[in-house]
Design a protein around this motif. Sequence first.
Motif, short mmCIF file in Angstrom:
data_model
loop_
_atom_site.label_atom_id
_atom_site.label_comp_id
_atom_site.label_asym_id
_atom_site.label_seq_id
_atom_site.Cartn_x
_atom_site.Cartn_y
_atom_site.Cartn_z
N VAL A 18 41.11 35.54 49.51
CA VAL A 18 42.49 35.98 49.39
C VAL A 18 42.48 37.41 48.87
CG1 VAL A 18 44.75 35.54 48.35
CG2 VAL A 18 43.23 33.61 48.91
N TYR A 19 43.13 38.30 49.59
CA TYR A 19 43.20 39.71 49.20
C TYR A 19 44.60 39.98 48.68
CZ TYR A 19 39.01 39.60 52.00
OH TYR A 19 37.77 39.27 52.50
N ARG A 20 44.67 40.31 47.38
CA ARG A 20 45.96 40.52 46.71
C ARG A 20 46.11 41.98 46.28
NH1 ARG A 20 47.82 35.35 45.10
NH2 ARG A 20 46.16 33.79 45.16
N ASP A 21 47.35 42.44 46.31
CA ASP A 21 47.69 43.72 45.72
C ASP A 21 49.17 43.68 45.35
OD1 ASP A 21 49.16 44.29 48.05
OD2 ASP A 21 47.60 45.58 48.88
N PHE A 25 49.80 39.25 49.29
CA PHE A 25 48.44 38.81 49.59
C PHE A 25 48.23 38.69 51.09
CE2 PHE A 25 50.66 34.73 49.45
CZ PHE A 25 50.12 34.06 50.54
N PHE A 26 46.96 38.60 51.48
CA PHE A 26 46.55 38.35 52.86
C PHE A 26 45.37 37.40 52.81
CE2 PHE A 26 43.50 38.99 56.24
CZ PHE A 26 44.29 38.83 57.38
#
Length: 185
Positions: A18-21, A25-26
Amino acid sequence: MKILNEPLPGLLLIQPDVYRDERGFFLETWQKERYREIGIEEEFVQDNWSRSNKGVLRGLHYQKKYPQGKLVSVRKGRIFDVAVDIRKYSSTFGEWYGKELSDDNHLQLYIPPGFAHGFTVLSEECDFAYKCTDYYRPGDEGGIAWNDGTLNIDWHVENPIVSVKDEQLNPFSAVILANSEKYPT
């Protein structure tokens, strides 16, 4: 992506990357080659999405002649997800595994053919998504009573809301007799 554990043979608890910023997320929910690398080699032929309210219990369902593998996840909300090994010749025949899946933990559960499946909704509302390795055939559906005393599943809800159809499912002992030659390991 990583496999967190394999609680029963073939059953995989998966944590996608999980790519969070600051925007959100994506995550990749399915990618054929990556999932093949972790052991999911079946082709998925159907995607399903259901929405249920708090306290709803769906299951325990399986397909008799055309068993389905499923990759399940939650898009919104929280559930307690359960898989029961009904492969007669499996060393874990009759054992079950349950895990909370949610839109916060993003966990996925891969349930191979030969398992019965069900879940209860723990949040106010839940959107549940799953991929299947075979087509749904209404006349091929089987099931196990959610409150079977042999399995003794803790569904994490009191007084679940169950469909009339699911209230009439057979006890696990009937599944043992019906599946005496099916689902070999």
